[in-house]
Design a protein around this motif. Structure first.
Motif, PDB file in Angstrom:
ATOM      1  N   ALA A   1       0.844  -1.190   0.000  1.00 46.05           N
ATOM      2  CA  ALA A   1       0.000   0.000   0.000  1.00 46.05           C
ATOM      3  C   ALA A   1       0.882   1.245   0.000  1.00 46.05           C
ATOM      4  O   ALA A   1       1.655   1.451   0.937  1.00 46.05           O
ATOM      5  CB  ALA A   1      -0.896  -0.014   1.235  1.00 46.05           C
ATOM      6  N   ILE A   2       0.758   2.083  -1.025  1.00 46.96           N
ATOM      7  CA  ILE A   2       1.650   3.229  -1.185  1.00 46.96           C
ATOM      8  C   ILE A   2       0.848   4.521  -1.065  1.00 46.96           C
ATOM      9  O   ILE A   2      -0.065   4.762  -1.859  1.00 46.96           O
ATOM     10  CB  ILE A   2       2.371   3.183  -2.554  1.00 46.96           C
ATOM     11  CG1 ILE A   2       2.898   1.776  -2.854  1.00 46.96           C
ATOM     12  CG2 ILE A   2       3.503   4.199  -2.593  1.00 46.96           C
ATOM     13  CD1 ILE A   2       3.271   1.544  -4.307  1.00 46.96           C
ATOM     14  N   SER A   3       1.193   5.343  -0.091  1.00 44.43           N
ATOM     15  CA  SER A   3       0.506   6.618   0.124  1.00 44.43           C
ATOM     16  C   SER A   3       1.489   7.599   0.760  1.00 44.43           C
ATOM     17  O   SER A   3       1.943   7.366   1.875  1.00 44.43           O
ATOM     18  CB  SER A   3      -0.711   6.422   1.038  1.00 44.43           C
ATOM     19  OG  SER A   3      -1.262   7.664   1.431  1.00 44.43           O
TER      20      SER A   3
ATOM     21  N   LEU B   1      -6.472   3.173   2.616  1.00 42.29           N
ATOM     22  CA  LEU B   1      -6.846   2.719   3.959  1.00 42.29           C
ATOM     23  C   LEU B   1      -7.943   1.657   3.902  1.00 42.29           C
ATOM     24  O   LEU B   1      -7.879   0.646   4.620  1.00 42.29           O
ATOM     25  CB  LEU B   1      -7.302   3.906   4.810  1.00 42.29           C
ATOM     26  CG  LEU B   1      -6.250   4.994   5.061  1.00 42.29           C
ATOM     27  CD1 LEU B   1      -6.858   6.150   5.832  1.00 42.29           C
ATOM     28  CD2 LEU B   1      -5.034   4.428   5.787  1.00 42.29           C
ATOM     29  N   ARG B   2      -8.941   1.869   3.043  1.00 40.68           N
ATOM     30  CA  ARG B   2     -10.009   0.861   2.905  1.00 40.68           C
ATOM     31  C   ARG B   2      -9.450  -0.452   2.367  1.00 40.68           C
ATOM     32  O   ARG B   2      -9.855  -1.538   2.793  1.00 40.68           O
ATOM     33  CB  ARG B   2     -11.119   1.378   1.989  1.00 40.68           C
ATOM     34  CG  ARG B   2     -12.014   2.420   2.636  1.00 40.68           C
ATOM     35  CD  ARG B   2     -13.251   2.672   1.776  1.00 40.68           C
ATOM     36  NE  ARG B   2     -14.051   3.728   2.339  1.00 40.68           N
ATOM     37  CZ  ARG B   2     -14.957   3.571   3.310  1.00 40.68           C
ATOM     38  NH1 ARG B   2     -15.155   2.364   3.829  1.00 40.68           N
ATOM     39  NH2 ARG B   2     -15.659   4.602   3.758  1.00 40.68           N
ATOM     40  N   ALA B   3      -8.525  -0.349   1.438  1.00 47.16           N
ATOM     41  CA  ALA B   3      -7.922  -1.565   0.876  1.00 47.16           C
ATOM     42  C   ALA B   3      -7.105  -2.297   1.933  1.00 47.16           C
ATOM     43  O   ALA B   3      -7.118  -3.534   1.997  1.00 47.16           O
ATOM     44  CB  ALA B   3      -7.062  -1.213  -0.331  1.00 47.16           C
TER      45      ALA B   3
ATOM     46  N   GLY C   1       0.982   8.448   8.999  1.00 44.96           N
ATOM     47  CA  GLY C   1      -0.448   8.645   8.809  1.00 44.96           C
ATOM     48  C   GLY C   1      -1.266   7.526   9.415  1.00 44.96           C
ATOM     49  O   GLY C   1      -0.821   6.794  10.310  1.00 44.96           O
ATOM     50  N   LYS C   2      -2.481   7.373   8.915  1.00 40.47           N
ATOM     51  CA  LYS C   2      -3.390   6.332   9.408  1.00 40.47           C
ATOM     52  C   LYS C   2      -3.023   4.948   8.873  1.00 40.47           C
ATOM     53  O   LYS C   2      -3.508   3.939   9.380  1.00 40.47           O
ATOM     54  CB  LYS C   2      -4.827   6.675   9.018  1.00 40.47           C
ATOM     55  CG  LYS C   2      -5.347   7.949   9.668  1.00 40.47           C
ATOM     56  CD  LYS C   2      -6.737   8.289   9.166  1.00 40.47           C
ATOM     57  CE  LYS C   2      -7.241   9.594   9.773  1.00 40.47           C
ATOM     58  NZ  LYS C   2      -8.549   9.991   9.212  1.00 40.47           N
ATOM     59  N   LEU C   3      -2.164   4.917   7.852  1.00 43.93           N
ATOM     60  CA  LEU C   3      -1.784   3.630   7.268  1.00 43.93           C
ATOM     61  C   LEU C   3      -0.844   2.855   8.185  1.00 43.93           C
ATOM     62  O   LEU C   3      -0.941   1.621   8.268  1.00 43.93           O
ATOM     63  CB  LEU C   3      -1.128   3.849   5.900  1.00 43.93           C
ATOM     64  CG  LEU C   3      -0.630   2.612   5.169  1.00 43.93           C
ATOM     65  CD1 LEU C   3      -1.771   1.613   4.922  1.00 43.93           C
ATOM     66  CD2 LEU C   3       0.020   3.010   3.838  1.00 43.93           C
ATOM     67  N   ALA C   4       0.054   3.545   8.868  1.00 41.02           N
ATOM     68  CA  ALA C   4       1.085   2.853   9.657  1.00 41.02           C
ATOM     69  C   ALA C   4       0.513   1.809  10.616  1.00 41.02           C
ATOM     70  O   ALA C   4       1.001   0.669  10.652  1.00 41.02           O
ATOM     71  CB  ALA C   4       1.949   3.864  10.398  1.00 41.02           C
ATOM     72  N   PRO C   5      -0.527   2.132  11.404  1.00 45.20           N
ATOM     73  CA  PRO C   5      -1.039   1.109  12.327  1.00 45.20           C
ATOM     74  C   PRO C   5      -1.788  -0.033  11.631  1.00 45.20           C
ATOM     75  O   PRO C   5      -2.041  -1.071  12.268  1.00 45.20           O
ATOM     76  CB  PRO C   5      -1.972   1.893  13.258  1.00 45.20           C
ATOM     77  CG  PRO C   5      -2.318   3.140  12.544  1.00 45.20           C
ATOM     78  CD  PRO C   5      -1.151   3.449  11.657  1.00 45.20           C
ATOM     79  N   LEU C   6      -2.136   0.149  10.369  1.00 42.05           N
ATOM     80  CA  LEU C   6      -2.810  -0.923   9.627  1.00 42.05           C
ATOM     81  C   LEU C   6      -1.812  -1.871   8.951  1.00 42.05           C
ATOM     82  O   LEU C   6      -2.205  -2.915   8.429  1.00 42.05           O
ATOM     83  CB  LEU C   6      -3.730  -0.326   8.554  1.00 42.05           C
ATOM     84  CG  LEU C   6      -4.889   0.542   9.046  1.00 42.05           C
ATOM     85  CD1 LEU C   6      -5.643   1.117   7.848  1.00 42.05           C
ATOM     86  CD2 LEU C   6      -5.820  -0.264   9.935  1.00 42.05           C
ATOM     87  N   ALA C   7      -0.538  -1.469   8.931  1.00 41.94           N
ATOM     88  CA  ALA C   7       0.474  -2.230   8.198  1.00 41.94           C
ATOM     89  C   ALA C   7       1.261  -3.143   9.134  1.00 41.94           C
ATOM     90  O   ALA C   7       1.562  -2.784  10.272  1.00 41.94           O
ATOM     91  CB  ALA C   7       1.420  -1.270   7.486  1.00 41.94           C
ATOM     92  N   ASP C   8       1.590  -4.327   8.634  1.00 44.36           N
ATOM     93  CA  ASP C   8       2.489  -5.221   9.363  1.00 44.36           C
ATOM     94  C   ASP C   8       3.899  -4.648   9.378  1.00 44.36           C
ATOM     95  O   ASP C   8       4.631  -4.782  10.348  1.00 44.36           O
ATOM     96  CB  ASP C   8       2.490  -6.609   8.706  1.00 44.36           C
ATOM     97  CG  ASP C   8       1.131  -7.265   8.769  1.00 44.36           C
ATOM     98  OD1 ASP C   8       0.801  -7.824   9.830  1.00 44.36           O
ATOM     99  OD2 ASP C   8       0.387  -7.207   7.773  1.00 44.36           O
TER     100      ASP C   8
END
Length: 198
Positions: free
Chosen positions: A120-122, A131-133, A153-160
């Motif tokens: 996921a690249i943002s 984020l939804r993906a 951002g909000k992506l970091a906590p969703l990423a392994d």
């Protein structure tokens, strides 16, 4: 020296300092090693890598998938990678029927399987469709590797695993992404098909 040359020198200096910061970051190198392990583990299990991003990051998604499916440094069998940014009929259908925020999540739902890896690249880490993906991937047992700027951002906590570039400037973030993305492709290629293997 002309104003233009001053501007060129300043931009090059900024880019060099950004790359030097990455080169000195042992934690980033450890994350890269982990990311290679995630990707090669998925590929060895017959799974695939899914890539997505917006704008320039969409180009990175396509670029890196292409490096894996075709070749990076040398000839070897193709590696299973899909850019979710390339099919205009799918993208416009999802955008029209569900909204732009679902352009990648819907594809993850349709194409993703447990054991795959979603890259996921943002640059901001806050793109709603990314984020939804990422949420859709996590719900399906798909590991997530994020590429963001310094804040995560909000992506970091969703990423392994999340590669947070040491900058808040979009060009510097993208340059860092390109370097780490190339390293990821090169290392996955070398692990899956070592150049000097019998």
């Amino acid at each position: 020296m002309s104003a233009m040359r001053d501007a060129i020198a300043a931009e090059l200096d900024n880019a060099v300092r950004n790359i030097q910061a990455l080169a000195a970051d042992a934690a980033m190198q450890a994350l890269l090693e982990q990311a290679v392990g995630l990707c090669t583990g998925a590929l060895r299990d017959g799974r695939k890598l899914l890539f997505a991003g917006n704008g320039g990051s969409a180009a990175d998604a396509q670029h890196w998938a292409g490096e894996l499916v075709s070749r990076f440094y040398y000839d070897r069998p193709g590696l299973a990678a899909i850019a979710l940014t390339t099919d205009s009929s799918i993208l416009t259908a999802i955008g029209n029927d569900y909204g732009y925020d679902y352009t990648f999540a819907r594809q993850v739902e349709a194409l993703g399987q447990a054991g795959d890896v979603f890259i996921a690249i943002s640059t901001s880490g806050n793109s709603p469709n990314i984020l939804r993906a990422a949420d859709a991937a996590r719900a399906r047992g798909i590991r997530v590797i994020g590429f963001t700027g310094a804040s995560g951002g909000k992506l970091a906590p969703l990423a392994d695993i999340c590669f947070c570039m040491p900058s808040s400037e979009t060009p510097r973030i993208q340059e860092g992404h390109e370097l780490i993305g190339h390293l990821l492709c090169a290392l996955v290629e070398a692990e899956m098909y070592p150049r000097n293997a019998g």
